[in-house]
Design a protein around this motif. Structure first.
Motif, PDB file in Angstrom:
ATOM      1  N   TYR B  73      72.495  56.797  25.106  1.00 59.76           N
ATOM      2  CA  TYR B  73      72.443  55.889  25.877  1.00 59.76           C
ATOM      3  C   TYR B  73      72.836  54.469  25.316  1.00 59.76           C
ATOM      4  O   TYR B  73      72.254  54.325  24.224  1.00 59.76           O
ATOM      5  CB  TYR B  73      70.990  55.630  26.442  1.00 59.76           C
ATOM      6  CG  TYR B  73      70.996  55.098  27.715  1.00 59.76           C
ATOM      7  CD1 TYR B  73      70.944  53.782  27.880  1.00 59.76           C
ATOM      8  CD2 TYR B  73      70.379  55.905  28.801  1.00 59.76           C
ATOM      9  CE1 TYR B  73      70.923  53.388  29.261  1.00 59.76           C
ATOM     10  CE2 TYR B  73      70.013  55.086  29.902  1.00 59.76           C
ATOM     11  CZ  TYR B  73      70.213  53.908  30.203  1.00 59.76           C
ATOM     12  OH  TYR B  73      69.916  53.369  31.454  1.00 59.76           O
ATOM     13  N   ALA B  79      69.788  46.130  21.310  1.00 59.31           N
ATOM     14  CA  ALA B  79      68.629  46.847  21.068  1.00 59.31           C
ATOM     15  C   ALA B  79      68.716  47.439  19.645  1.00 59.31           C
ATOM     16  O   ALA B  79      67.630  48.370  19.437  1.00 59.31           O
ATOM     17  CB  ALA B  79      68.389  48.191  21.996  1.00 59.31           C
ATOM     18  N   LEU B  80      69.024  46.807  18.529  1.00 61.09           N
ATOM     19  CA  LEU B  80      68.787  47.131  17.453  1.00 61.09           C
ATOM     20  C   LEU B  80      67.588  46.583  16.729  1.00 61.09           C
ATOM     21  O   LEU B  80      66.865  45.498  17.325  1.00 61.09           O
ATOM     22  CB  LEU B  80      70.048  46.557  16.290  1.00 61.09           C
ATOM     23  CG  LEU B  80      71.269  47.184  16.834  1.00 61.09           C
ATOM     24  CD1 LEU B  80      72.323  46.336  15.805  1.00 61.09           C
ATOM     25  CD2 LEU B  80      71.454  48.723  16.345  1.00 61.09           C
ATOM     26  N   LEU B  81      66.871  47.163  15.814  1.00 59.76           N
ATOM     27  CA  LEU B  81      65.692  46.880  15.321  1.00 59.76           C
ATOM     28  C   LEU B  81      65.914  45.622  14.159  1.00 59.76           C
ATOM     29  O   LEU B  81      66.457  46.035  12.917  1.00 59.76           O
ATOM     30  CB  LEU B  81      64.741  47.857  14.854  1.00 59.76           C
ATOM     31  CG  LEU B  81      64.436  48.964  15.631  1.00 59.76           C
ATOM     32  CD1 LEU B  81      63.973  50.121  14.955  1.00 59.76           C
ATOM     33  CD2 LEU B  81      63.795  48.696  16.957  1.00 59.76           C
ATOM     34  N   TRP B  83      64.297  44.277  11.710  1.00 60.70           N
ATOM     35  CA  TRP B  83      63.618  44.381  10.696  1.00 60.70           C
ATOM     36  C   TRP B  83      64.051  45.644   9.811  1.00 60.70           C
ATOM     37  O   TRP B  83      63.778  45.807   8.732  1.00 60.70           O
ATOM     38  CB  TRP B  83      62.146  44.350  10.441  1.00 60.70           C
ATOM     39  CG  TRP B  83      61.711  45.547  11.432  1.00 60.70           C
ATOM     40  CD1 TRP B  83      61.348  46.971  11.259  1.00 60.70           C
ATOM     41  CD2 TRP B  83      61.530  45.671  12.919  1.00 60.70           C
ATOM     42  NE1 TRP B  83      61.209  47.524  12.322  1.00 60.70           N
ATOM     43  CE2 TRP B  83      61.087  46.837  13.521  1.00 60.70           C
ATOM     44  CE3 TRP B  83      61.493  44.337  13.934  1.00 60.70           C
ATOM     45  CZ2 TRP B  83      60.796  46.919  14.804  1.00 60.70           C
ATOM     46  CZ3 TRP B  83      61.157  44.958  15.306  1.00 60.70           C
ATOM     47  CH2 TRP B  83      60.855  46.249  15.608  1.00 60.70           C
ATOM     48  N   ARG B  84      65.133  46.360  10.351  1.00 58.76           N
ATOM     49  CA  ARG B  84      65.740  47.487   9.748  1.00 58.76           C
ATOM     50  C   ARG B  84      67.275  47.175   9.498  1.00 58.76           C
ATOM     51  O   ARG B  84      67.885  46.516   9.874  1.00 58.76           O
ATOM     52  CB  ARG B  84      65.583  48.817  10.462  1.00 58.76           C
ATOM     53  CG  ARG B  84      64.367  49.215  10.378  1.00 58.76           C
ATOM     54  CD  ARG B  84      64.259  50.333  11.494  1.00 58.76           C
ATOM     55  NE  ARG B  84      63.122  51.302  11.505  1.00 58.76           N
ATOM     56  CZ  ARG B  84      63.085  52.532  10.875  1.00 58.76           C
ATOM     57  NH1 ARG B  84      64.261  53.066  10.872  1.00 58.76           N
ATOM     58  NH2 ARG B  84      62.127  53.223  10.929  1.00 58.76           N
ATOM     59  N   PHE B  92      67.524  55.832  12.766  1.00 58.69           N
ATOM     60  CA  PHE B  92      65.987  55.662  13.693  1.00 58.69           C
ATOM     61  C   PHE B  92      65.937  56.795  14.651  1.00 58.69           C
ATOM     62  O   PHE B  92      64.820  57.239  14.521  1.00 58.69           O
ATOM     63  CB  PHE B  92      66.077  54.127  14.137  1.00 58.69           C
ATOM     64  CG  PHE B  92      64.964  53.946  14.820  1.00 58.69           C
ATOM     65  CD1 PHE B  92      63.638  53.734  14.320  1.00 58.69           C
ATOM     66  CD2 PHE B  92      64.783  54.025  16.392  1.00 58.69           C
ATOM     67  CE1 PHE B  92      62.616  53.475  14.886  1.00 58.69           C
ATOM     68  CE2 PHE B  92      63.589  53.441  16.940  1.00 58.69           C
ATOM     69  CZ  PHE B  92      62.485  53.322  16.006  1.00 58.69           C
ATOM     70  N   PRO B  93      67.084  57.084  15.511  1.00 58.98           N
ATOM     71  CA  PRO B  93      66.804  58.087  16.214  1.00 58.98           C
ATOM     72  C   PRO B  93      66.346  59.490  15.592  1.00 58.98           C
ATOM     73  O   PRO B  93      65.521  60.244  16.261  1.00 58.98           O
ATOM     74  CB  PRO B  93      68.129  58.506  16.993  1.00 58.98           C
ATOM     75  CG  PRO B  93      68.727  57.137  16.812  1.00 58.98           C
ATOM     76  CD  PRO B  93      68.442  56.510  15.598  1.00 58.98           C
ATOM     77  N   GLU B  95      64.490  59.884  12.860  1.00 57.20           N
ATOM     78  CA  GLU B  95      63.167  59.658  12.596  1.00 57.20           C
ATOM     79  C   GLU B  95      62.441  59.961  13.926  1.00 57.20           C
ATOM     80  O   GLU B  95      61.461  60.765  13.701  1.00 57.20           O
ATOM     81  CB  GLU B  95      62.742  58.316  12.101  1.00 57.20           C
ATOM     82  CG  GLU B  95      62.377  57.948  10.835  1.00 57.20           C
ATOM     83  CD  GLU B  95      62.494  56.469  10.484  1.00 57.20           C
ATOM     84  OE1 GLU B  95      63.373  56.222   9.849  1.00 57.20           O
ATOM     85  OE2 GLU B  95      61.476  55.902  10.687  1.00 57.20           O
ATOM     86  N   ILE B  96      62.583  59.485  14.985  1.00 54.75           N
ATOM     87  CA  ILE B  96      61.948  59.510  16.235  1.00 54.75           C
ATOM     88  C   ILE B  96      61.920  61.022  16.773  1.00 54.75           C
ATOM     89  O   ILE B  96      60.959  61.666  16.948  1.00 54.75           O
ATOM     90  CB  ILE B  96      62.340  58.636  17.344  1.00 54.75           C
ATOM     91  CG1 ILE B  96      62.143  57.088  16.949  1.00 54.75           C
ATOM     92  CG2 ILE B  96      61.668  58.799  18.697  1.00 54.75           C
ATOM     93  CD1 ILE B  96      60.729  56.787  16.615  1.00 54.75           C
ATOM     94  N   LYS B  97      63.021  61.614  16.513  1.00 54.97           N
ATOM     95  CA  LYS B  97      63.106  63.103  16.966  1.00 54.97           C
ATOM     96  C   LYS B  97      62.770  64.026  15.918  1.00 54.97           C
ATOM     97  O   LYS B  97      62.842  65.175  16.129  1.00 54.97           O
ATOM     98  CB  LYS B  97      64.806  63.459  17.254  1.00 54.97           C
ATOM     99  CG  LYS B  97      65.234  62.547  18.335  1.00 54.97           C
ATOM    100  CD  LYS B  97      64.908  63.233  19.844  1.00 54.97           C
ATOM    101  CE  LYS B  97      65.634  62.493  20.896  1.00 54.97           C
ATOM    102  NZ  LYS B  97      65.223  62.878  22.352  1.00 54.97           N
ATOM    103  N   LYS B  98      62.435  63.328  14.712  1.00 54.64           N
ATOM    104  CA  LYS B  98      61.609  64.268  13.654  1.00 54.64           C
ATOM    105  C   LYS B  98      62.887  65.282  13.323  1.00 54.64           C
ATOM    106  O   LYS B  98      62.572  66.242  12.999  1.00 54.64           O
ATOM    107  CB  LYS B  98      60.367  64.713  14.037  1.00 54.64           C
ATOM    108  CG  LYS B  98      59.448  63.702  14.379  1.00 54.64           C
ATOM    109  CD  LYS B  98      57.967  64.457  14.143  1.00 54.64           C
ATOM    110  CE  LYS B  98      56.984  63.171  14.524  1.00 54.64           C
ATOM    111  NZ  LYS B  98      56.661  63.365  15.889  1.00 54.64           N
ATOM    112  N   ARG B 140      74.635  54.599  16.243  1.00 49.13           N
ATOM    113  CA  ARG B 140      73.295  54.955  16.320  1.00 49.13           C
ATOM    114  C   ARG B 140      73.162  55.973  17.496  1.00 49.13           C
ATOM    115  O   ARG B 140      72.356  57.067  17.332  1.00 49.13           O
ATOM    116  CB  ARG B 140      72.254  53.817  16.714  1.00 49.13           C
ATOM    117  CG  ARG B 140      70.804  54.293  16.831  1.00 49.13           C
ATOM    118  CD  ARG B 140      69.935  52.935  17.035  1.00 49.13           C
ATOM    119  NE  ARG B 140      70.013  52.387  18.094  1.00 49.13           N
ATOM    120  CZ  ARG B 140      69.163  51.330  18.590  1.00 49.13           C
ATOM    121  NH1 ARG B 140      68.459  50.902  17.992  1.00 49.13           N
ATOM    122  NH2 ARG B 140      69.840  50.870  19.839  1.00 49.13           N
ATOM    123  N   LEU B 144      72.953  61.469  17.285  1.00 48.37           N
ATOM    124  CA  LEU B 144      72.071  62.546  17.819  1.00 48.37           C
ATOM    125  C   LEU B 144      73.269  63.601  18.505  1.00 48.37           C
ATOM    126  O   LEU B 144      72.941  64.633  19.226  1.00 48.37           O
ATOM    127  CB  LEU B 144      71.222  62.073  19.104  1.00 48.37           C
ATOM    128  CG  LEU B 144      69.907  61.504  18.332  1.00 48.37           C
ATOM    129  CD1 LEU B 144      69.075  60.978  19.551  1.00 48.37           C
ATOM    130  CD2 LEU B 144      69.183  62.227  17.537  1.00 48.37           C
TER     131      LEU B 144
END
Lengths: 259, 243
Positions: B73, B79-81, B83-84, B92-93, B95-98, B140, B144
C-alpha cells in the motif's frame, strides 16, 4: 558571500550579547533599586525586606548549617513527585490509549478530577499518608498526575493519521502502534509536559509543606510569614526561583542533546 | 494471464448518527498479473474506499472479493517515520510483521541499492526531497514482496514538476519488479501515462461508467505523453467524467 556570512554571524552574536546584557542589567538594577528605596525608607524594609538583609540572612543560615537541609528536603520531595507523577501519568495514558473503550467510559471522571482544586485534597491525603514526606509527595503528585494523563492522551490522539493508516495496513496491533509510532511521535509533547510538571510539582510540594509544616522551603515560608520575618520569606522565594531556573536549564539541555 | 484480485458486485454504505451514505454501488472488476489499473472519478466519490475494501481496512456490505494477492500500500503522503533513517524506515514493515530475518534485511538493502538510494541509507526523511521520500516509501512496501500494489493518489502531494519525475520513477520500479498496481487518482493524464486500463467511476454512489483500454502499454509515461493519441484518450476520459 563569505564576508556577508561573517557579517551575519557577527550581527547574530551581537544581538544575543545585547539580550543577555539587558537581562542581567534588569536584574542588577532591580536589586539596586530595591536596596536604595529601602535605605531611604521609601519602601518599608520590614515589609519588603532588602537585598542586603536577605544576603546577611543567607550567610548566617549557611554558616549555622540550617539552610541546606531545608533545600535538600524540598528538592528531594519535588523530584520524587515529578518523576512519580510523570511516569505514572504516562503509564495510565498508555493503558487508556490501548483500551479506547475504557478511555471513553472514564473520560468524564478524568475531566472532573482534573477540575477539582487540588489544594482541597491536601488535608485528606495527609490523613492517608501521614504528616511527613510521603504526605507531601502525594499532595504534589495529586497536582500534576491527572493533567499529565489528559495531555499525554491528547498528544497520543494527535499523531499523524497517515502513519496510523500505514500501521493498520501492516496489520499492526495497538501495542505496536503505541510503542513504534505513537510514543516517538509524541516525544516532544511529553517533554513539554515534563516542563509543566516541574512547575506543578513545586506548587504541590510547597502546599504540602505549608500543611505539614516540619521542614523544607515551604515550611520556612510559612514560619517566616507567621513570625513576620519577611527576610526569610523573600529568601525562600529567591531560592525557589533559582532551583526552578536550574531545573529548566537541565531539561532544555536534555532536549537539545536529542537534536 | 491469471487474475490477482476480483471484485464481484461490491457495494458499501457508511452509517453515522446523521443517517446512511451509499458510497459504492455494484462495482465489479478484476486485476491481472503485470497490469496497472487506474480508478478515476469525481472527488469524494468513494475511490479510496475501494482500496480500503481490497486491503480489508473496511468491509463491503454486499458482494465478494476473491483475492490471491499479496498487498502493498502506498499513500498520498510518504508516511515515513521522521525519527528513523532511510534504512530503518525500509525495514520497518519487517519489524512489525516480525520477520526481520537476515535474508529479508539483505533483500531490503538490495532494493535500496538497486534504486539508487545507497548513499542515503543513513539520511533522515526530512533531509530528502519530496520525490525521494516517495521512492523510499515505495521501496518500503516492496520489502514485503507484494504482487499487487495499491496506490492512493500517490503523486497528489507533489509539485507539478516533481510529479512527472516520480511517476516515471514509480512506473519503472513497478515494471521492473513485475508487480500489478491499482492506482486511485483524479488526474486524467496521470491515469493515461501509467495504466493499462482506466476505470471511470460516476458520482456517489459510485459505479463504473466505462472502462478504457490504453493501446500503447509498452511505452513509458513520458513517451505516452508525447504520443499522438494522448489527447484523444484524454478527451475520451474527460467526456465520461461527470462533475
Amino acid at each position: 558571500m563569505i564576508k556577508s556570512y561573517k557579517e551575519y554571524l557577527r550581527k547574530t552574536k551581537r544581538k544575543k550579547m545585547i539580550t543577555l546584557f539587558l537581562q542581567i542589567f534588569i536584574l542588577i538594577s532591580f536589586i539596586f533599586l530595591w536596596e536604595i528605596l529601602t535605605r531611604v525608607n521609601l519602601l518599608n524594609p520590614f515589609l519588603v525586606s532588602s537585598p542586603l538583609r536577605i544576603t546577611e540572612l543567607l550567610i548566617e543560615m549557611i554558616k549555622s548549617g540550617e539552610l541546606f537541609p531545608h533545600i535538600l528536603v524540598t528538592t528531594k520531595e519535588m523530584i520524587f513527585a515529578l518523576v512519580l507523577s510523570s511516569i505514572s501519568g504516562i503509564i495510565i495514558a498508555s493503558i487508556l490509549y490501548l483500551f479506547p473503550r475504557v478511555n471513553d467510559i472514564l473520560d468524564p471522571y478524568l475531566i472532573t478530577l482534573n477540575a477539582i482544586p487540588k489544594t482541597a485534597l491536601g488535608p485528606i491525603l495527609i490523613i492517608y499518608f501521614g504528616t511527613n514526606e510521603k504526605g507531601i509527595i502525594s499532595i504534589a503528585i495529586s497536582f500534576s498526575i491527572i493533567i499529565t494523563v489528559l495531555s499525554c492522551l491528547s498528544y497520543f490522539n494527535n499523531v499523524d493519521k497517515n502513519l496510523i493508516k500505514m500501521m493498520k495496513v501492516l496489520n499492526a496491533n495497538r501495542l505496536q502502534l503505541l510503542l513504534k509510532v505513537v510514543f516517538p511521535s509524541s516525544f516532544e509533547g511529553l517533554l513539554s509536559q515534563l516542563k509543566v510538571n516541574i512547575g506543578l510539582s513545586w506548587v504541590g510540594v510547597i502546599v504540602g509543606e505549608f500543611l505539614v509544616s516540619r521542614k523544607g522551603i515551604g515550611y520556612l515560608l510559612m514560619y517566616g510569614g507567621q513570625t513576620f520575618k519577611l527576610d526569610l520569606v523573600m529568601l525562600g522565594i529567591i531560592i525557589l526561583s533559582i532551583i526552578t531556573l536550574l531545573l529548566n536549564i537541565i531539561i532544555s539541555l536534555l532536549i537539545k542533546r536529542r537534536h | 494471464m491469471s487474475e490477482l484480485v476480483k471484485l464481484n458486485r461490491i457495494s458499501k454504505t457508511f452509517y453515522s448518527m446523521n443517517g446512511e451514505t451509499n458510497v459504492i454501488s455494484n462495482v465489479s472488476f478484476s486485476i491481472d498479473e503485470n497490469e496497472i489499473v487506474s480508478i478515476i472519478g469525481p472527488s469524494g466519490c468513494g475511490k479510496s474506499t475501494i482500496l480500503n475494501i481490497i486491503s480489508s481496512l473496511e468491509e463491503q456490505n454486499e458482494g465478494e472479493i476473491i483475492s490471491n494477492a499479496k498487498l502493498g500500500y502506498m499513500f498520498q503522503k510518504d508516511a515515513l517515520l521522521p525519527w528513523r533513517n532511510v534504512l530503518d524506515n525500509v525495514i520497518f514493515p519487517l519489524e512489525i510483521k516480525k520477520i526481520k530475518t537476515k535474508d529479508n534485511i539483505k533483500y531490503a538493502i538490495e532494493l535500496i541499492d538497486k534504486y539508487g538510494l545507497s548513499s542515503f541509507k543513513k539520511h533522515y526523511p526530512n533531509d530528502l526531497s519530496g520525490g525521494m521520500k516517495q521512492r523510499v516509501s515505495l521501496i518500503r512496501t516492496l520489502v514485503l514482496r507484494p504482487n499487487l500494489l495499491l496506490l492512493d493518489e500517490p503523486f497528489s502531494a507533489l509539485d507539478a514538476q516533481t510529479k512527472l519525475f516520480v511517476q516515471e520513477d514509480v512506473f519503472k520500479i513497478i515494471k521492473n519488479e513485475k508487480i500489478s498496481s491499482l492506482i486511485v487518482t483524479h488526474d486524467i493524464s496521470e491515469a493515461i501515462a501509467l495504466s493499462n486500463r482506466i476505470i471511470i467511476l460516476s458520482k456517489r454512489p459510485c459505479s463504473i461508467v466505462k472502462i478504457i483500454n490504453i493501446p500503447f502499454v509498452n511505452l513509458s509515461p513520458s513517451e505516452r505523453r508525447k504520443h499522438k493519441d494522448f489527447t484523444l484518450l484524454f478527451n475520451e476520459v474527460f467526456s465520461n467524467l461527470d462533475e
